[in-house]
Design a protein around this motif. Structure first.
Motif, PDB file in Angstrom:
ATOM      1  N   VAL A 109     -11.354 -25.957  57.231  1.00 11.81           N
ATOM      2  CA  VAL A 109     -11.620 -27.343  56.826  1.00 11.81           C
ATOM      3  C   VAL A 109     -11.194 -28.272  57.965  1.00 11.81           C
ATOM      4  CG1 VAL A 109     -11.218 -29.121  55.100  1.00 11.81           C
ATOM      5  CG2 VAL A 109     -11.164 -26.708  54.418  1.00 11.81           C
ATOM      6  N   LEU A 110     -12.120 -29.085  58.452  1.00 12.96           N
ATOM      7  CA  LEU A 110     -11.873 -29.959  59.603  1.00 12.96           C
ATOM      8  C   LEU A 110     -12.100 -31.412  59.198  1.00 12.96           C
ATOM      9  CD1 LEU A 110     -14.031 -27.928  62.176  1.00 12.96           C
ATOM     10  CD2 LEU A 110     -11.661 -27.509  61.501  1.00 12.96           C
ATOM     11  N   PHE A 111     -11.264 -32.290  59.710  1.00  8.07           N
ATOM     12  CA  PHE A 111     -11.343 -33.714  59.353  1.00  8.07           C
ATOM     13  C   PHE A 111     -11.673 -34.561  60.581  1.00  8.07           C
ATOM     14  CE2 PHE A 111      -8.736 -31.685  56.195  1.00  8.07           C
ATOM     15  CZ  PHE A 111      -9.117 -32.281  55.015  1.00  8.07           C
ATOM     16  N   MET A 112     -12.523 -35.565  60.365  1.00  7.88           N
ATOM     17  CA  MET A 112     -12.905 -36.497  61.427  1.00  7.88           C
ATOM     18  C   MET A 112     -12.791 -37.914  60.875  1.00  7.88           C
ATOM     19  SD  MET A 112     -16.275 -34.430  62.597  1.00  7.88           S
ATOM     20  CE  MET A 112     -16.162 -32.711  63.081  1.00  7.88           C
ATOM     21  N   ASP A 113     -12.138 -38.776  61.641  1.00  9.39           N
ATOM     22  CA  ASP A 113     -11.799 -40.110  61.128  1.00  9.39           C
ATOM     23  C   ASP A 113     -12.730 -41.204  61.646  1.00  9.39           C
ATOM     24  OD1 ASP A 113      -9.687 -38.829  59.962  1.00  9.39           O
ATOM     25  OD2 ASP A 113      -8.165 -39.651  61.301  1.00  9.39           O
ATOM     26  N   ASN A 114     -12.722 -42.291  60.882  1.00  9.57           N
ATOM     27  CA  ASN A 114     -13.366 -43.554  61.306  1.00  9.57           C
ATOM     28  C   ASN A 114     -14.861 -43.412  61.580  1.00  9.57           C
ATOM     29  OD1 ASN A 114     -10.787 -44.816  61.195  1.00  9.57           O
ATOM     30  ND2 ASN A 114     -10.314 -43.974  63.215  1.00  9.57           N
ATOM     31  N   HIS A 115     -15.542 -42.688  60.713  1.00  9.53           N
ATOM     32  CA  HIS A 115     -16.995 -42.562  60.838  1.00  9.53           C
ATOM     33  C   HIS A 115     -17.672 -43.574  59.911  1.00  9.53           C
ATOM     34  CE1 HIS A 115     -17.654 -38.463  62.919  1.00  9.53           C
ATOM     35  NE2 HIS A 115     -16.436 -38.894  63.188  1.00  9.53           N
ATOM     36  N   GLN A 160      -5.665 -32.205  61.455  1.00  6.99           N
ATOM     37  CA  GLN A 160      -7.083 -32.392  61.153  1.00  6.99           C
ATOM     38  C   GLN A 160      -7.854 -31.075  61.062  1.00  6.99           C
ATOM     39  OE1 GLN A 160      -7.345 -36.334  63.840  1.00  6.99           O
ATOM     40  NE2 GLN A 160      -9.266 -35.806  62.885  1.00  6.99           N
ATOM     41  N   THR A 170     -16.680 -29.632  57.414  1.00  4.59           N
ATOM     42  CA  THR A 170     -16.254 -30.791  58.195  1.00  4.59           C
ATOM     43  C   THR A 170     -16.337 -32.026  57.305  1.00  4.59           C
ATOM     44  OG1 THR A 170     -18.467 -31.220  59.050  1.00  4.59           O
ATOM     45  CG2 THR A 170     -17.055 -29.803  60.366  1.00  4.59           C
ATOM     46  N   LEU A 171     -15.238 -32.769  57.283  1.00  7.47           N
ATOM     47  CA  LEU A 171     -15.170 -33.972  56.455  1.00  7.47           C
ATOM     48  C   LEU A 171     -15.077 -35.191  57.361  1.00  7.47           C
ATOM     49  CD1 LEU A 171     -13.948 -31.619  54.594  1.00  7.47           C
ATOM     50  CD2 LEU A 171     -12.990 -33.501  53.265  1.00  7.47           C
ATOM     51  N   ALA A 172     -16.050 -36.056  57.267  1.00  5.02           N
ATOM     52  CA  ALA A 172     -16.001 -37.322  57.986  1.00  5.02           C
ATOM     53  C   ALA A 172     -15.548 -38.389  57.003  1.00  5.02           C
ATOM     54  CB  ALA A 172     -17.371 -37.663  58.548  1.00  5.02           C
ATOM     55  N   SER A 203     -17.695 -37.817  53.665  1.00  5.63           N
ATOM     56  CA  SER A 203     -18.920 -37.031  53.742  1.00  5.63           C
ATOM     57  C   SER A 203     -18.562 -35.610  54.171  1.00  5.63           C
ATOM     58  CB  SER A 203     -19.892 -37.657  54.748  1.00  5.63           C
ATOM     59  OG  SER A 203     -21.021 -36.831  54.877  1.00  5.63           O
ATOM     60  N   ASP A 218     -13.143 -38.064  66.328  1.00  3.94           N
ATOM     61  CA  ASP A 218     -12.883 -39.340  65.649  1.00  3.94           C
ATOM     62  C   ASP A 218     -13.638 -40.455  66.372  1.00  3.94           C
ATOM     63  OD1 ASP A 218     -11.127 -37.907  64.097  1.00  3.94           O
ATOM     64  OD2 ASP A 218      -9.358 -38.526  65.225  1.00  3.94           O
TER      65      ASP A 218
END
Lengths: 150, 127
Positions: B41-47, A49, B5-7, B56, A149
């Motif tokens: 680049v950072l990813f965040m899930d289930n938003h 991530q 950051t990508l939600a 987003s 998350d």
């Protein structure tokens, strides 16, 4: 109350290191920036991530808020000491450490960006997520840390 | 810096994340001239996102230097289109917000960040 947001990789640091780093953030802030109370929030990203320069990242990102118009000389002193001490605790190369001390108005825009993109339900879910982890942190007297998350 | 950051509305997977991170890095570097070493680049899930967005994107980028409104618009549009194509989404399903702040507020490699457009000299100085 001022805030510091820290983004790290999950399992990157031991609990002991994390406690030392939190103490470092608070101490350098108090020494160079302000005696105001500082809330430190740790966000831990799971493997897969975070990426830097096309590759899985080991970068840590620390951003803290300061009063608007904060003197640049003091800002540099704070960032320099934080970088030096952080790398001593973690053994991280300085290239894997990104630091920022951001004026309050701009910090609010950045910090609020997470909420701005959420639906009404999403904001409630996010609030509960933070509250649950804040309660856990208070009850156990441990750093406030959680996965971003939902 | 920059930090994107990508939600995402659902759970992401490593393969797709790597492809999207590559695309964002390509676009950011081609559009602004910044070196890829700077791009996070950072990813965040289930938003649960508002509107039609499935992804987003918030980009915290350096302002000033060669970054005028035209370049910022160009970067925002290129990111929206590039991310949508890579993720198999329509442009309307990708929301992009860029937030600028002065380079002098940030530090990498133990050095205050360079003004946009002055990266080459900074990288040489830092090595």
């Amino acid at each position: 109350m001022r805030k510091a947001l820290v983004m790290i990789q999950a399992q990157q640091f031991s609990d002991i290191q994390l406690a030392e780093l939190e103490a470092l953030i608070r101490n350098t802030y108090r020494q160079h920036v302000s005696s105001e109370k500082l809330m430190v929030v740790w966000s831990e990203l799971a493997a897969g991530q975070a990426y830097t320069n096309y590759a899985p990242s080991q970068t840590s990102i620390v951003s803290a808020e300061c009063e608007n118009g904060f003197p640049q000389e003091k800002r540099v002193a704070y960032l320099t000491e934080l970088a030096r001490e952080w790398s001593q605790i973690t053994g991280q190369h300085l290239d894997s450490l990104m630091l920022a001390l951001v004026d309050a108005d701009q910090f609010k825009i950045i910090a609020d960006s997470t909420l701005r993109r959420l639906s009404f339900v999403g904001r409630i879910k996010f609030g509960l997520h933070v509250a649950k982890n804040l309660l856990h942190s208070k009850l156990n007297n441990t750093p406030l840390r959680f996965s971003p998350d939902l | 810096m920059p930090v994107y950051t990508l939600a995402s509305r659902s759970a992401s997977n490593k393969d797709t994340n790597q492809k999207i991170a590559n695309k964002i890095t390509d676009i950011h570097c081609e559009t602004t001239g910044a070196p890829p070493e700077f791009v996070n680049v950072l990813f965040m899930d289930n938003h649960p996102l508002k509107g039609k967005a499935e992804l987003s994107v918030t980009g915290n980028v350096r302002s000033g230097g060669n970054r005028n409104a035209e370049l910022t618009d160009k970067l925002r549009n290129a990111l929206m289109q590039g991310i949508a194509a890579t993720a198999g989404l329509s442009n309307e399903q990708v929301a992009v917000e860029l937030i600028g702040f002065p380079a002098s507020w940030g530090m990498e490699g133990g050095e205050i960040l360079p003004e946009p457009g002055e990266e080459e000299a900074w990288l040489k100085r830092a090595t």
